[in-house]
Design an enzyme around this catalytic site. Structure first.
Site, PDB file in Angstrom:
ATOM      1  N   SER A  32       0.786  -1.234   0.000  1.00  0.00           N
ATOM      2  CA  SER A  32       0.000   0.000   0.000  1.00  0.00           C
ATOM      3  C   SER A  32       0.821   1.289   0.000  1.00  0.00           C
ATOM      4  CB  SER A  32      -0.965   0.022   1.183  1.00  0.00           C
ATOM      5  OG  SER A  32      -0.261   0.133   2.402  1.00  0.00           O
ATOM      6  N   LYS A  72       0.361   4.704   6.721  1.00  0.00           N
ATOM      7  CA  LYS A  72      -0.334   5.448   5.662  1.00  0.00           C
ATOM      8  C   LYS A  72       0.136   6.898   5.687  1.00  0.00           C
ATOM      9  CE  LYS A  72      -3.054   1.937   4.717  1.00  0.00           C
ATOM     10  NZ  LYS A  72      -2.496   0.939   3.861  1.00  0.00           N
TER      11      LYS A  72
END
Length: 173
Positions: free
Chosen positions: A36, A77
């Site tokens: 990710s 993230k």
């Protein structure tokens, strides 16, 4: 002689306390799982997290952070939206407060809007986080992650320590 030994003991105790403080504050290790955050971080990379920086400040837009999901898994993230922002994804582009995000390396593009298809207004202490590899990221666009609360954020990623050939500082854009 006793004074000298006592001095050594005090010096060692102070050094150990300082080492523990530094390790606890700046040395928390987290391993990247999944794709990710590519190309910045690869699956298996190990990073150090600064846990102290958000005790004195708040996460800023584009910071790379580690947060705990509701299932207690640590995720890495990028902060996109901060408290008070309105985030929306329209026609494959990311908009903050009605203006298209000006970001490098395609970080303004998002193929799947998810929850951000409609405006997402961030409340006090809420953050909107996205992975850099938008097509392979489970992030704030999805209900199982959603807006991340400030207390879920453990700290800011500041250094990659493994693999050794890629060791170096991680800078936000």
């Amino acid at each position: 002689m006793i004074r000298r030994v006592f001095g050594w003991i005090v010096d060692i105790a102070v050094a150990l306390a300082f080492a523990w403080f530094c390790l606890h504050s700046f040395g928390t290790q987290v391993q990247m799982v999944g794709q990710s955050m590519m190309p910045l971080l690869q699956s298996g990379d190990v990073v150090l997290v600064d846990r102290l920086c958000y005790d004195f400040g708040k996460p800023d837009r584009m910071d790379i952070v580690v947060f705990l999901r509701d299932d207690n898994r640590a995720n890495i993230k990028r902060v996109i939206g901060i408290p008070g922002d309105v985030v929306q994804i329209t026609n494959g582009f990311l908009y903050l407060n009605g203006e298209r995000l000006a970001a490098e390396e395609g970080l303004d593009q998002v193929a799947l809007a998810g929850l951000a298809e409609h405006p997402v207004e961030l409340g006090e202490g809420e953050y909107f986080l996205l992975g850099d590899n938008r097509d392979s990221s489970e992030d704030s666009r999805f209900a199982n992650v959603g807006n991340v609360r400030e207390e879920q954020i453990l700290g800011k990623v500041w250094m990659r320590i493994f693999p050794l050939l890629d060791m170096g500082l991680i800078r936000s854009r």
